[in-house]
Design an enzyme around this catalytic site. Structure first.
Site, mmCIF file in Angstrom:
data_model
loop_
_atom_site.group_PDB
_atom_site.id
_atom_site.type_symbol
_atom_site.label_atom_id
_atom_site.label_comp_id
_atom_site.label_asym_id
_atom_site.label_seq_id
_atom_site.Cartn_x
_atom_site.Cartn_y
_atom_site.Cartn_z
ATOM 1 N N LYS A 11 0.871 -1.171 0.000
ATOM 2 C CA LYS A 11 0.000 0.000 0.000
ATOM 3 C C LYS A 11 0.911 1.225 0.000
ATOM 4 O O LYS A 11 1.601 1.500 0.992
ATOM 5 C CB LYS A 11 -0.896 0.011 1.244
ATOM 6 C CG LYS A 11 -1.686 1.302 1.379
ATOM 7 C CD LYS A 11 -2.552 1.312 2.613
ATOM 8 C CE LYS A 11 -3.068 2.717 2.891
ATOM 9 N NZ LYS A 11 -3.895 2.784 4.102
ATOM 10 N N GLY A 57 -11.510 7.140 6.447
ATOM 11 C CA GLY A 57 -12.608 8.043 6.761
ATOM 12 C C GLY A 57 -13.919 7.378 7.148
ATOM 13 O O GLY A 57 -14.799 8.031 7.698
ATOM 14 N N SER A 60 -9.601 2.595 11.776
ATOM 15 C CA SER A 60 -10.019 3.314 12.989
ATOM 16 C C SER A 60 -11.447 2.992 13.403
ATOM 17 O O SER A 60 -11.733 2.862 14.599
ATOM 18 C CB SER A 60 -9.892 4.822 12.761
ATOM 19 O OG SER A 60 -8.579 5.161 12.439
#
Lengths: 67, 283
Positions: B122, B210, B232
């Site tokens: 990544k 996000g 997250s």
């Protein structure tokens, strides 16, 4: 003693120390770590035969959590 | 009085014609690999390794991101390679987080491949810690080099359709535009641009960063995203393991909805029941 830079910090080590000796010194079994000496990767099979010199920069890296 | 409903209203139990086949093949292709899960998991921010491992298992993720860090004897628990190796069916996708230039990212990718043996990387280059927005120029340069070297390159980018196309052209296996800022939980702020990227791309489009809720993951999948990458929202949830399972369901629901084909939108009401011939009214 010679002085190397280990993960950004000065470290005194006995002359003739190999990469494997350094891993043992810091408590890494080396299995889950990548090692660079002066920005070059030292593969596991070469760690006992690559010896360190005054001023060498050694990085020992592992995988940590990340997204 | 308890209401009873005649069994005859339902399909007989042995008649499973209308049961959904949850085993149908809808694989996610990335490079020469295929994955049955379309949820990619990040491993950062967990309170402890055990919770992270349980969340990975609960999510059903097969592709998991990790980051390179200096070995620290005082923080041995940071070393995730061994624990993650214990989970079967996991492929590691190291990120280049911490790199602020293409050269640093390429170097990190080489080291990570040496350590993991995985061809996935990544590409993540965000030089400004205040907003963590990806640097498009360095990301493009690093991706081009690494794709040329045979890596399966998954670049984390802003939701920019032009950049996404350029990355596709230099051999990236996917593009991973952000939904909103990393760790912000602001959801799919970029949905308009994501829609353009999905329409134009011939490689899988993966929303990375996000997302806050399984509903947002489902919405991304309904739009046509090939997968989502979540960290997250799961790690910082009240119950990360339960949330990992919820995200897994959200991703599956969204993907099934996308492949089923959503109904067209209409600017006006269209009745579902007949509006004529009602109790004495003229037809």
């Amino acid at each position: 003693m010679i002085t190397i830079e280990l993960n950004g910090c000065k470290q005194g080590v006995p002359p003739g120390s190999s990469v494997s000796d350094i891993l043992a010194l810091i408590g890494s079994n080396g299995k889950n770590a990548a090692v660079l000496v002066n920005e070059k990767i030292v593969r596991p099979e070469n760690r006992s035969t690559v010896f360190l010199h005054e001023g060498d920069r050694v990085e020992v890296l592992v995988f940590a959590g990340g997204g | 009085m308890k209401e009873t409903v005649s069994k005859s209203w339902f399909l007989p139990e042995e008649d499973n014609r209308h049961q959904y086949n949850f085993e149908f093949m809808d694989l996610l292709p990335l490079g020469s690999y295929t994955f049955s899960s379309r949820l990619i998991l990040g491993t950062g921010k967990y309170s402890d390794i055990r919770t992270m491992l349980d969340a990975v298992r609960a999510s059903g993720a097969e592709l998991v991101t990790v980051a390179l860090r200096r070995f620290n004897r005082e923080q041995m628990e940071d070393d995730l390679f061994g624990p993650l190796s214990e989970i079967g069916g996991i492929t590691l996708m190291p990120n280049t987080s911490g790199a602020s230039s293409a050269a640093e990212a390429v170097r990190a990718a080489h080291i990570a491949r040496e350590l993991s043996g995985s061809p996935f990387v990544k590409v993540e280059i965000h030089p400004n810690p205040q907003h963590l927005m990806p640097d498009p120029i360095e990301t493009f340069e690093a991706s081009k080099i690494l794709a040329g070297e045979g890596f399966i390159v998954m670049p984390y980018i802003s939701a920019d359709p032009v950049l996404a196309k350029r990355l596709e052209e230099v051999g990236c296996a996917s593009v991973m535009p952000l939904g909103s800022a990393i760790g912000s939980g602001q959801g799919l702020k970029t949905s308009g641009m994501l829609d353009l990227i999905i329409r134009e791309s011939t490689v899988p489009v993966i929303v990375d960063a996000g997302l806050r809720s399984p509903g947002e993951a489902a919405a991304a999948m309904e739009m046509g995203c090939a997968a989502v990458l979540v960290n997250s929202a799961i790690a910082a949830a009240g119950d990360p393991v339960a949330m990992a399972g919820a995200f897994s369901l959200g991703v599956v629901a969204g993907r099934r909805a996308f492949t089923a084909g959503l109904m067209p939108k209409s600017g006006h009401a269209i009745a579902t029941s007949p509006l004529t011939s009602f109790l004495g009214k003229e037809p």
